[in-house]
Design an enzyme around this catalytic site. Sequence first.
Site, mmCIF file in Angstrom:
data_model
loop_
_atom_site.group_PDB
_atom_site.id
_atom_site.type_symbol
_atom_site.label_atom_id
_atom_site.label_comp_id
_atom_site.label_asym_id
_atom_site.label_seq_id
_atom_site.Cartn_x
_atom_site.Cartn_y
_atom_site.Cartn_z
ATOM 1 N N GLN A 99 0.840 -1.198 0.000
ATOM 2 C CA GLN A 99 0.000 0.000 0.000
ATOM 3 C C GLN A 99 0.876 1.250 0.000
ATOM 4 O O GLN A 99 1.166 1.815 1.048
ATOM 5 C CB GLN A 99 -0.952 0.013 1.193
ATOM 6 N N PHE A 100 1.280 1.685 -1.193
ATOM 7 C CA PHE A 100 2.167 2.841 -1.315
ATOM 8 C C PHE A 100 1.554 4.115 -0.752
ATOM 9 O O PHE A 100 2.263 5.035 -0.337
ATOM 10 C CB PHE A 100 2.582 3.054 -2.774
ATOM 11 N N THR A 101 0.226 4.182 -0.657
ATOM 12 C CA THR A 101 -0.435 5.401 -0.184
ATOM 13 C C THR A 101 -0.125 5.713 1.284
ATOM 14 O O THR A 101 -0.374 6.833 1.737
ATOM 15 C CB THR A 101 -1.955 5.320 -0.390
#
Length: 167
Positions: free
Chosen positions: A79-81
């Site tokens: 989850q890069f966010t």
Amino acid sequence: MKAILQRVASASVTVDTHLVSSIGKGVLVFAAVAPDDTAREVESMAAKVLKMKMWPDESGSTWKKSVQDIKGEVLCVSQFTLLASTKKGSKPDFHGASGGDQARELYDRFFAKVQELYEPEKVRNGVFQAMMQVNLQNDGPVGVEYHSDNAEVIGTHFLTSITTPRR
């Protein structure tokens, strides 16, 4: 590297209406790779996920058992966010997240290390760079945020400093 560890009764990942992975009691790990992360941060994070004391012992004393101690399961989701900056305006800035091949390589290494350090059949994965529907049933709720760069763990119920030197 940054991770959010959620203590769960169950969790699952679905992509395009197909169930990809699911776990029972254990920990759901949302993980993000930063541009300056190395194998060292990845390996430290993998060990931390498995050693984090998030469950009570048999006498009810809190923060005594890890996912390994309870023989729980682990679901890892990229989850890069998590590394978004929201300091300016109302649109998140994702420059704090690694992209492409480097992110995939380090995330895959993280997942493989969690499997290596635990029981591989108890460690599941989402789909890197896919639009996933992640379902979870929180247990507690208990959630812990971990940053490998400053070795700080921030929990919904506690704060603990960890010394993980960065090189």
